[in-house]
Design a protein around this motif. Structure first.
Motif, PDB file in Angstrom:
ATOM      1  N   GLU A 181       0.838  -1.194   0.000  1.00 43.32           N
ATOM      2  CA  GLU A 181       0.000   0.000   0.000  1.00 43.32           C
ATOM      3  C   GLU A 181       0.870   1.240   0.000  1.00 43.32           C
ATOM      4  OE1 GLU A 181      -1.780   1.284   4.070  1.00 43.32           O
ATOM      5  OE2 GLU A 181      -1.701  -0.911   4.108  1.00 43.32           O
ATOM      6  N   ILE A 182       0.231   2.369  -0.287  1.00 46.32           N
ATOM      7  CA  ILE A 182       0.881   3.674  -0.209  1.00 46.32           C
ATOM      8  C   ILE A 182       0.093   4.477   0.801  1.00 46.32           C
ATOM      9  CG2 ILE A 182       1.514   5.758  -1.466  1.00 46.32           C
ATOM     10  CD1 ILE A 182       1.361   4.017  -4.034  1.00 46.32           C
ATOM     11  N   LYS A 183       0.791   5.067   1.766  1.00 47.94           N
ATOM     12  CA  LYS A 183       0.085   5.832   2.794  1.00 47.94           C
ATOM     13  C   LYS A 183       0.768   7.180   2.995  1.00 47.94           C
ATOM     14  CE  LYS A 183       0.727   4.361   7.205  1.00 47.94           C
ATOM     15  NZ  LYS A 183      -0.394   5.045   7.552  1.00 47.94           N
ATOM     16  N   GLY A 184       0.008   8.110   3.485  1.00 45.17           N
ATOM     17  CA  GLY A 184       0.551   9.431   3.779  1.00 45.17           C
ATOM     18  C   GLY A 184       1.593   9.355   4.878  1.00 45.17           C
ATOM     19  N   TRP A 185       2.429  10.373   4.922  1.00 44.88           N
ATOM     20  CA  TRP A 185       3.493  10.434   5.914  1.00 44.88           C
ATOM     21  C   TRP A 185       2.932  10.575   7.321  1.00 44.88           C
ATOM     22  CZ3 TRP A 185       8.093   9.347   7.390  1.00 44.88           C
ATOM     23  CH2 TRP A 185       8.680  10.009   8.465  1.00 44.88           C
ATOM     24  N   GLU A 186       3.422   9.759   8.215  1.00 43.94           N
ATOM     25  CA  GLU A 186       3.176   9.924   9.650  1.00 43.94           C
ATOM     26  C   GLU A 186       4.497   9.670  10.337  1.00 43.94           C
ATOM     27  OE1 GLU A 186       1.522   6.242  11.946  1.00 43.94           O
ATOM     28  OE2 GLU A 186       0.481   6.269  10.029  1.00 43.94           O
ATOM     29  N   LYS A 187       4.771  10.449  11.350  1.00 45.80           N
ATOM     30  CA  LYS A 187       6.053  10.332  12.040  1.00 45.80           C
ATOM     31  C   LYS A 187       6.117   8.997  12.782  1.00 45.80           C
ATOM     32  CE  LYS A 187       9.039  12.844  15.220  1.00 45.80           C
ATOM     33  NZ  LYS A 187      10.201  13.015  14.412  1.00 45.80           N
ATOM     34  N   PRO A 188       7.136   8.177  12.485  1.00 48.21           N
ATOM     35  CA  PRO A 188       7.266   6.890  13.178  1.00 48.21           C
ATOM     36  C   PRO A 188       7.839   7.058  14.582  1.00 48.21           C
ATOM     37  CG  PRO A 188       8.995   7.135  11.533  1.00 48.21           C
ATOM     38  CD  PRO A 188       8.138   8.361  11.451  1.00 48.21           C
ATOM     39  N   THR A 189       7.705   6.026  15.382  1.00 48.11           N
ATOM     40  CA  THR A 189       8.292   5.987  16.720  1.00 48.11           C
ATOM     41  C   THR A 189       9.742   5.543  16.571  1.00 48.11           C
ATOM     42  OG1 THR A 189       6.158   5.406  17.689  1.00 48.11           O
ATOM     43  CG2 THR A 189       8.136   4.921  19.005  1.00 48.11           C
ATOM     44  N   ARG A 190      10.651   6.403  16.970  1.00 48.54           N
ATOM     45  CA  ARG A 190      12.085   6.113  16.836  1.00 48.54           C
ATOM     46  C   ARG A 190      12.489   5.052  17.856  1.00 48.54           C
ATOM     47  NH1 ARG A 190      16.299   6.163  13.555  1.00 48.54           N
ATOM     48  NH2 ARG A 190      18.219   6.758  14.553  1.00 48.54           N
ATOM     49  N   LEU A 191      13.290   4.090  17.437  1.00 47.83           N
ATOM     50  CA  LEU A 191      13.794   3.049  18.327  1.00 47.83           C
ATOM     51  C   LEU A 191      15.240   3.361  18.692  1.00 47.83           C
ATOM     52  CD1 LEU A 191      12.390  -0.116  16.518  1.00 47.83           C
ATOM     53  CD2 LEU A 191      11.453   1.062  18.518  1.00 47.83           C
ATOM     54  N   PRO A 192      15.613   3.157  19.960  1.00 48.02           N
ATOM     55  CA  PRO A 192      16.989   3.439  20.363  1.00 48.02           C
ATOM     56  C   PRO A 192      17.985   2.546  19.624  1.00 48.02           C
ATOM     57  CG  PRO A 192      15.620   2.820  22.266  1.00 48.02           C
ATOM     58  CD  PRO A 192      14.790   2.666  21.035  1.00 48.02           C
ATOM     59  N   HIS A 193      19.144   3.099  19.318  1.00 47.08           N
ATOM     60  CA  HIS A 193      20.272   2.375  18.728  1.00 47.08           C
ATOM     61  C   HIS A 193      19.979   1.834  17.334  1.00 47.08           C
ATOM     62  CE1 HIS A 193      22.024   2.760  22.661  1.00 47.08           C
ATOM     63  NE2 HIS A 193      21.025   2.079  23.188  1.00 47.08           N
ATOM     64  N   SER A 194      18.989   2.370  16.647  1.00 42.21           N
ATOM     65  CA  SER A 194      18.738   1.924  15.276  1.00 42.21           C
ATOM     66  C   SER A 194      19.567   2.779  14.322  1.00 42.21           C
ATOM     67  CB  SER A 194      17.247   1.985  14.945  1.00 42.21           C
ATOM     68  OG  SER A 194      16.753   3.294  15.088  1.00 42.21           O
ATOM     69  N   PRO A 195      19.907   2.234  13.155  1.00 45.45           N
ATOM     70  CA  PRO A 195      20.686   3.015  12.184  1.00 45.45           C
ATOM     71  C   PRO A 195      19.949   4.297  11.807  1.00 45.45           C
ATOM     72  CG  PRO A 195      20.471   0.728  11.484  1.00 45.45           C
ATOM     73  CD  PRO A 195      19.577   0.904  12.666  1.00 45.45           C
ATOM     74  N   GLU A 196      20.699   5.302  11.385  1.00 41.20           N
ATOM     75  CA  GLU A 196      20.122   6.603  11.057  1.00 41.20           C
ATOM     76  C   GLU A 196      19.074   6.507   9.945  1.00 41.20           C
ATOM     77  OE1 GLU A 196      21.805  10.719   9.292  1.00 41.20           O
ATOM     78  OE2 GLU A 196      22.873   9.905  11.031  1.00 41.20           O
ATOM     79  N   HIS A 197      19.254   5.577   9.000  1.00 41.49           N
ATOM     80  CA  HIS A 197      18.308   5.470   7.892  1.00 41.49           C
ATOM     81  C   HIS A 197      17.038   4.694   8.255  1.00 41.49           C
ATOM     82  CE1 HIS A 197      21.116   2.072   7.448  1.00 41.49           C
ATOM     83  NE2 HIS A 197      20.037   1.403   7.138  1.00 41.49           N
ATOM     84  N   VAL A 198      16.969   4.127   9.452  1.00 46.75           N
ATOM     85  CA  VAL A 198      15.734   3.505   9.927  1.00 46.75           C
ATOM     86  C   VAL A 198      15.037   4.550  10.802  1.00 46.75           C
ATOM     87  CG1 VAL A 198      14.697   1.616  11.235  1.00 46.75           C
ATOM     88  CG2 VAL A 198      16.726   1.188   9.835  1.00 46.75           C
ATOM     89  N   GLN A 199      13.975   5.161  10.245  1.00 43.48           N
ATOM     90  CA  GLN A 199      13.295   6.260  10.926  1.00 43.48           C
ATOM     91  C   GLN A 199      12.621   5.839  12.217  1.00 43.48           C
ATOM     92  OE1 GLN A 199      12.855   9.555  10.345  1.00 43.48           O
ATOM     93  NE2 GLN A 199      14.310   9.513   8.683  1.00 43.48           N
ATOM     94  N   GLY A 200      12.209   4.581  12.283  1.00 44.14           N
ATOM     95  CA  GLY A 200      11.484   4.065  13.440  1.00 44.14           C
ATOM     96  C   GLY A 200      10.459   3.054  12.968  1.00 44.14           C
ATOM     97  N   VAL A 201       9.367   2.917  13.715  1.00 46.45           N
ATOM     98  CA  VAL A 201       8.318   1.955  13.361  1.00 46.45           C
ATOM     99  C   VAL A 201       6.956   2.629  13.451  1.00 46.45           C
ATOM    100  CG1 VAL A 201       9.628  -0.088  14.093  1.00 46.45           C
ATOM    101  CG2 VAL A 201       8.166   1.099  15.743  1.00 46.45           C
ATOM    102  N   ILE A 202       5.994   2.071  12.688  1.00 44.19           N
ATOM    103  CA  ILE A 202       4.606   2.513  12.775  1.00 44.19           C
ATOM    104  C   ILE A 202       3.733   1.295  13.030  1.00 44.19           C
ATOM    105  CG2 ILE A 202       4.911   4.527  11.276  1.00 44.19           C
ATOM    106  CD1 ILE A 202       3.475   2.866   9.055  1.00 44.19           C
ATOM    107  N   ASN A 203       2.529   1.557  13.513  1.00 40.36           N
ATOM    108  CA  ASN A 203       1.532   0.512  13.705  1.00 40.36           C
ATOM    109  C   ASN A 203       0.646   0.525  12.465  1.00 40.36           C
ATOM    110  OD1 ASN A 203      -0.719  -1.023  14.324  1.00 40.36           O
ATOM    111  ND2 ASN A 203      -0.966  -0.173  16.360  1.00 40.36           N
ATOM    112  N   LEU A 204       0.705  -0.556  11.696  1.00 40.18           N
ATOM    113  CA  LEU A 204      -0.107  -0.671  10.489  1.00 40.18           C
ATOM    114  C   LEU A 204      -1.109  -1.801  10.706  1.00 40.18           C
ATOM    115  CD1 LEU A 204      -0.472   0.398   7.583  1.00 40.18           C
ATOM    116  CD2 LEU A 204       1.078  -1.405   6.847  1.00 40.18           C
ATOM    117  N   ARG A 205      -2.291  -1.430  11.177  1.00 39.18           N
ATOM    118  CA  ARG A 205      -3.358  -2.398  11.469  1.00 39.18           C
ATOM    119  C   ARG A 205      -2.854  -3.544  12.356  1.00 39.18           C
ATOM    120  NH1 ARG A 205      -3.810  -0.727   6.485  1.00 39.18           N
ATOM    121  NH2 ARG A 205      -2.822  -2.510   5.508  1.00 39.18           N
ATOM    122  N   GLY A 206      -2.151  -3.190  13.414  1.00 40.49           N
ATOM    123  CA  GLY A 206      -1.682  -4.173  14.387  1.00 40.49           C
ATOM    124  C   GLY A 206      -0.303  -4.735  14.104  1.00 40.49           C
TER     125      GLY A 206
END
Length: 169
Positions: A40-65
């Motif tokens: 799917e294609i979805k609009g931008w939403e700010k992800p939750t940043r995870l500690p110690h993740s690489p700079e190019h991994v913005q974080g994670v989002i909840n996509l229908r669970g």
């Protein structure tokens, strides 16, 4: 010229008229991924940043669970940073990997359309250019479309993330 084991096993680009690609802009350059990999294609939403993740991994989002990592391709490809705007979208892709099925979102500047009839394999340039994630090229007007190997891109990026040493607390 020496070919690395990773490049020797790459699926060659053989474009057929039945293949379709989702194309997008990133720092003024047009890229594309196989449409069958796109969930799917979805609009931008700010992800939750995870500690110690690489700079190019913005974080994670909840996509229908489901917890979905969000990858910033600008950072991954060393293209600098930009402010996310109204055309910024997340392309959610699903791939099969050695670790099983992986889902990831890739942040892009905007989505656009292009045909697949002019796709060509990437040039053999040795080690001068890192083309591990390039599956092919196509002429687009006066410019060039870079078709990404989304399976290699996501699998290696998430693999890098899983193998990144954690800093001591």
């Amino acid at each position: 010229m020496e070919v690395s084991a990773g490049k020797a096993n790459r699926k060659p680009l053989v474009a057929t008229s039945a293949e379709q690609y989702l194309t997008f802009q990133l720092a003024g350059q047009t890229y594309g991924v196989e449409i069958l990999r796109v969930q799917e294609i979805k609009g931008w939403e700010k992800p939750t940043r995870l500690p110690h993740s690489p700079e190019h991994v913005q974080g994670v989002i909840n996509l229908r669970g489901a917890v979905v990592p969000i990858l910033d391709l600008r950072r991954r490809f060393g293209l600098g940073e930009t402010e996310y705007g109204r055309t910024t979208v997340v392309i959610v892709v699903k791939i099969d990997s050695a670790r099983g099925e992986l889902t990831a979102g890739i942040v892009v500047d905007e989505v656009c359309n292009i045909g697949a009839e002019d796709l060509r394999p990437p040039p053999e340039v040795g080690s001068a250019i890192d083309s591990d994630f390039v599956r092919g090229l196509a002429m687009v007007g006066d410019g060039m479309l870079v078709l990404l190997d989304v399976v290699r891109l996501v699998a290696s990026t998430l693999g890098d993330q899983a193998n990144t040493p954690k800093a001591a607390s």
